[in-house]
Write a protein that holds these residues in place. Structure first.
Motif, PDB file in Angstrom:
ATOM      1  N   GLU A 167      47.198  59.500  35.424  1.00  0.00           N
ATOM      2  CA  GLU A 167      47.789  58.335  36.105  1.00  0.00           C
ATOM      3  C   GLU A 167      46.760  57.420  36.778  1.00  0.00           C
ATOM      4  O   GLU A 167      46.809  56.200  36.609  1.00  0.00           O
ATOM      5  N   PRO A 168      45.825  57.984  37.555  1.00  0.00           N
ATOM      6  CA  PRO A 168      44.890  57.072  38.241  1.00  0.00           C
ATOM      7  C   PRO A 168      44.077  56.241  37.252  1.00  0.00           C
ATOM      8  O   PRO A 168      43.823  55.066  37.467  1.00  0.00           O
ATOM      9  N   LEU A 169      43.696  56.878  36.148  1.00  0.00           N
ATOM     10  CA  LEU A 169      42.888  56.172  35.157  1.00  0.00           C
ATOM     11  C   LEU A 169      43.714  55.074  34.489  1.00  0.00           C
ATOM     12  O   LEU A 169      43.250  53.940  34.308  1.00  0.00           O
ATOM     13  N   LEU A 170      44.946  55.406  34.140  1.00  0.00           N
ATOM     14  CA  LEU A 170      45.818  54.407  33.522  1.00  0.00           C
ATOM     15  C   LEU A 170      45.983  53.211  34.463  1.00  0.00           C
ATOM     16  O   LEU A 170      45.847  52.052  34.059  1.00  0.00           O
ATOM     17  N   LEU A 171      46.260  53.536  35.719  1.00  0.00           N
ATOM     18  CA  LEU A 171      46.463  52.473  36.698  1.00  0.00           C
ATOM     19  C   LEU A 171      45.201  51.616  36.825  1.00  0.00           C
ATOM     20  O   LEU A 171      45.260  50.389  36.886  1.00  0.00           O
ATOM     21  N   HIS A 172      44.064  52.304  36.835  1.00  0.00           N
ATOM     22  CA  HIS A 172      42.785  51.596  36.927  1.00  0.00           C
ATOM     23  C   HIS A 172      42.620  50.615  35.776  1.00  0.00           C
ATOM     24  O   HIS A 172      42.234  49.455  35.970  1.00  0.00           O
ATOM     25  N   LEU A 173      42.930  51.086  34.568  1.00  0.00           N
ATOM     26  CA  LEU A 173      42.724  50.235  33.391  1.00  0.00           C
ATOM     27  C   LEU A 173      43.650  49.021  33.426  1.00  0.00           C
ATOM     28  O   LEU A 173      43.226  47.896  33.165  1.00  0.00           O
ATOM     29  N   VAL A 174      44.916  49.268  33.748  1.00  0.00           N
ATOM     30  CA  VAL A 174      45.869  48.152  33.803  1.00  0.00           C
ATOM     31  C   VAL A 174      45.448  47.171  34.900  1.00  0.00           C
ATOM     32  O   VAL A 174      45.348  45.962  34.686  1.00  0.00           O
ATOM     33  N   GLU A 175      45.170  47.756  36.057  1.00  0.00           N
ATOM     34  CA  GLU A 175      44.808  46.955  37.218  1.00  0.00           C
ATOM     35  C   GLU A 175      43.590  46.074  36.938  1.00  0.00           C
ATOM     36  O   GLU A 175      43.557  44.890  37.242  1.00  0.00           O
TER      37      GLU A 175
END
Lengths: 394, 394
Positions: free
Chosen positions: A115-123
């Motif tokens: 989740e944190p990585l996904l959020l990072h990429l989208v963000e």
């Protein structure tokens, strides 16, 4: 468009994931971070959503899709070339990842979803887009403002240049030779319009009258006064006989009185001289003009020192008058005080001495003076600069 | 700095990977794509290299390092906050990835190394950096150019405004009442300096002289001529007795002759009138001024039609002279033709009719005319606009 994301939270993200479990996880992760998430199961639904409500990012899980993910990525690129595509892939998707890279996908994350990585990429993609958009808008604004400033500047420059051309048309021809005397002048305005003025002409009886004037200040308002000086100069010539002058001093008094009558804020200096060729005498008077006129011949080079009040300030000001017999061959060199501003000497006295030395060393013509003083290289002269030479050939 | 990457190929990339095999693979991948790769094994060596030769990207394999990767990432962030860090991680590095995310690492790739993906991540970071740098430089350039343009514009504007203040100081007081007559005027220059001019004064014998003039063109060069007009106007007053005028026509002839003597490129229109209060008569002449003067009273409102050649063009031009007896209470309303440029009517005839109608409807004072014509809202008037009213109270 830049404001839409703000209004609706952090922006729209489109998620396309065939696996319910990961889709829910992705949606929950993004939604809790403030994104508005829409989802699509098939390729067509994706494209429809992208064209209906262009999202800020597109998350595509390519693992186990029923459609061709590469085909979708290519169509997305056609439809929205700037849309960041974040690809989630499984352990067996190496070849697909390579193709998707070439199809322009921007980010890749191996499953399972972190989740944190996904959020990072989208963000990061969303922020980068908005940052680039803001920079682009700022650049466009700056360019627009530049064009406006440039246009406005051109309008004023053109206007002043038209004014300067008019000023030039009021100046006498240069060089101008009459009898054995040649007059030459050069004007270098600080801005575009000049407050320095020069005139010379032959009187009916053959005597030669000439003057240099420096109106207080510089630029447009001073230039206005030079136009008046020219009209006075013309009247002096036309009405010379009826104006009853007794010599150069009375001419300065007349200029003074006429300028006072105009009730201007400006005043002006003026060095005025009259050359009588038959007697080889020069009669001259000075209304506070500075530096003094330099008389230079093979024998000597010196300032013609003479004082006097400026024109246009004092009612009833009277002026001194001197007469000098000119050598057969000689030159008079006149400057406006703007020349001092571009000289490197420290004191006024040193500058005066340097000017005298320049002329003494044989530099008595306009081109030579321009070169010697480095006038061609001067940028942003703080005051108008005038050079004026009167050469007597003998 | 932006050019360094180009000189040395595609830029420097620092690789820190404890595993020889992946390190070789990474280096080969990046080198074959044109990057200059340097490598460091320990954290200190990394930091040293980053501070010695700041790379464009930093690839860090956190799997199996002998040092604390998070500590290194944090120190790298302090040392080079903008340096993109691409992290390679193994299956057990979830917690570390999360910390590295917070430490500002920009990209993450799970091991084993997929060459195209690695290259993509490095490439994107390097290109993005250089793109952002270029945009930043362009923005700085634009801002600098803006400041320069702004400065230059201000200098010219200030100069022209000083000129305009001088012009204003040449204009008569407004409103100005003498006997039962009140003169008022309003000037709206197209740029800053105006080519329209108005003057009014009382002659020694009590008659009132007034005129409106419109110098050809607009801006600085036309404004110059208004300064001349003012000096002529002052002479006319001072030398009235000796100039031997027989009426308004001879005054225009005198203005014409004086302007011709100045040998200007410009010419000027002028409507000139003289009011004799004792006889209640207005004598007037016109040098091509347009629109004609409007005479308005309770009984009638009409143009005072009268023709004539402009001033400063034709030697020996002579002018017509008319006399009208003024009603006890009446107004004269004068315009310069710049007013036509801001009127919405299609034809000149319609505009003239509209002006007449405006005055006929009672709009005979400056403020009313400004409001009625919408002058306050006009931006970029293509020509100077002058309004001039002469109100006779009876």
């Amino acid at each position: 468009m830049g404001a839409r994301g703000q209004d609706d939270g952090r922006g729209d993200v489109l998620v396309c994931d065939p696996t319910t479990e990961t889709r829910r996880l992705i949606e929950a992760t993004l939604a809790s971070a403030g994104y508005r998430v829409s989802e699509a199961e098939g390729a067509d639904a994706c494209l429809q959503l992208i064209s209906d409500v262009p999202p800020e990012a597109f998350v595509l899980n390519v693992s186990g899709t029923q459609f061709d993910p590469l085909g979708l990525a290519l169509r997305v690129r056609d439809l929205a070339p700037d849309l960041p595509v974040v690809v989630l892939y499984g352990p067996d998707d190496d070849v697909l990842v390579r193709s998707l890279l070439q199809a322009g996908a921007s980010d890749f994350m191996s499953l399972p979803v972190a989740e944190p990585l996904l959020l990072h990429l989208v963000e990061r993609n969303v922020m980068l887009r908005s940052h680039l958009r803001a920079m682009g808008e700022k650049e466009a604004d700056l360019e627009k403002r530049n064009r406006t400033l440039d246009d406005n500047l051109r309008v004023l420059e053109r206007d002043q240049q038209a004014g300067f051309r008019m000023q030039q048309s009021l100046m006498p021809q240069t060089p101008y030779t009459v009898g054995g005397v040649t007059f030459s002048h050069y004007l270098r305005p600080s801005l575009i319009l000049s407050g320095d003025f020069i005139d010379y002409f032959e009187l009916k009886d053959g005597r030669l009258l000439f003057f240099i004037a420096d109106v207080s200040g510089h630029g447009a308002s001073s230039a206005f006064v030079t136009v008046l000086l020219k009209s006075l100069s013309r009247r002096l010539l036309r009405e010379f006989d009826s104006l009853g002058f007794t010599g150069t001093a009375s001419m300065l008094s007349w200029f003074n009185q006429e300028l006072l009558a105009c009730e201007l804020e400006q005043h002006s200096t003026m060095f005025l001289a009259m050359f009588d060729e038959s007697a080889s005498t020069l009669q001259y008077s000075n209304a506070a003009h500075f530096p003094a006129t330099i008389l230079s011949s093979a024998e000597a080079t010196d300032y013609l020192e003479i004082g006097g009040l400026p024109l246009g300030l004092y009612k009833g000001a009277s002026y001194e008058e001197k007469v000098v017999t000119l050598p057969e061959v000689c030159s008079l060199v006149l400057f406006s005080d703007g020349v001092f501003e571009i000289m490197s000497e420290q004191t006024l006295r040193a500058k005066e001495e340097a000017l005298l030395e320049t002329v003494r060393c044989g530099c008595r013509d306009i081109d030579g003076l321009i070169a010697q003083l480095g006038l061609a290289e001067v940028v942003d002269a703080p005051d108008d600069i005038a050079l004026f030479t009167v050469a007597k050939a003998g």
